[in-house]
Scaffold this motif. Structure first.
Motif, PDB file in Angstrom:
ATOM      1  N   GLU A  68      34.226  42.420  41.685  1.00  0.00           N
ATOM      2  CA  GLU A  68      35.699  42.193  41.545  1.00  0.00           C
ATOM      3  C   GLU A  68      36.623  43.393  40.274  1.00  0.00           C
ATOM      4  N   SER A  69      37.685  44.150  41.342  1.00  0.00           N
ATOM      5  CA  SER A  69      38.787  44.984  40.585  1.00  0.00           C
ATOM      6  C   SER A  69      39.775  44.711  40.318  1.00  0.00           C
ATOM      7  N   GLU A  70      40.407  45.352  39.373  1.00  0.00           N
ATOM      8  CA  GLU A  70      41.949  44.787  39.055  1.00  0.00           C
ATOM      9  C   GLU A  70      42.392  46.839  39.496  1.00  0.00           C
ATOM     10  N   GLY A  71      41.928  47.731  39.812  1.00  0.00           N
ATOM     11  CA  GLY A  71      41.960  49.147  39.996  1.00  0.00           C
ATOM     12  C   GLY A  71      40.715  49.705  40.679  1.00  0.00           C
ATOM     13  N   PHE A  75      34.931  48.370  37.814  1.00  0.00           N
ATOM     14  CA  PHE A  75      34.956  47.108  38.835  1.00  0.00           C
ATOM     15  C   PHE A  75      33.901  46.713  37.761  1.00  0.00           C
ATOM     16  N   ASN A  76      34.258  44.458  38.060  1.00  0.00           N
ATOM     17  CA  ASN A  76      32.904  43.633  37.051  1.00  0.00           C
ATOM     18  C   ASN A  76      31.636  43.039  38.230  1.00  0.00           C
TER      19      ASN A  76
END
Length: 80
Positions: A68-71, A75-76
Motif C-alpha cells: 500500500e502506498s500514499e505517494g 510504500f508499506n
C-alpha cells in the motif's frame, strides 16, 4: 535476500489464542526502511533496489502480502 525478508515476516507474525478464535496482528513494514536495514546488515553491495522490489513481488504473491502506498516516495508492506 528472500530468506531475510521471509524470516522478518515469520518472526513478526503473532498469533493470539482465544477460546475458538485465533487473531493475527498486522505487521507493517516500510519498503525503504527494510531495504536500508538489509543493506546495512548484509555485505552484498551489488544488490540493487529493483532486485529487492522483484523479490518483494515474489514474496507478496507467495505469502499473501499487501503493498500500500500514499505517494511515490515509499510504500508499506503489510502482513496479516
Amino acid at each position: 535476500d528472500d530468506a531475510i525478508v521471509d524470516d522478518v515476516i515469520a518472526d513478526d507474525a503473532i498469533v493470539d489464542d482465544h477460546a475458538d478464535v485465533k487473531e493475527r496482528e498486522c505487521k507493517v513494514l516500510s519498503f525503504n526502511e527494510t531495504v536500508n536495514q538489509m543493506e546495512t546488515n548484509q555485505s552484498q553491495s551489488d544488490v540493487t533496489v529493483p532486485f529487492y522490489f522483484i523479490c518483494l513481488l515474489h514474496l507478496a504473491n507467495e505469502k499473501g502480502l499487501r503493498l500500500e502506498s500514499e505517494g511515490l516516495q515509499d510504500f508499506n508492506i503489510i502482513h496479516n
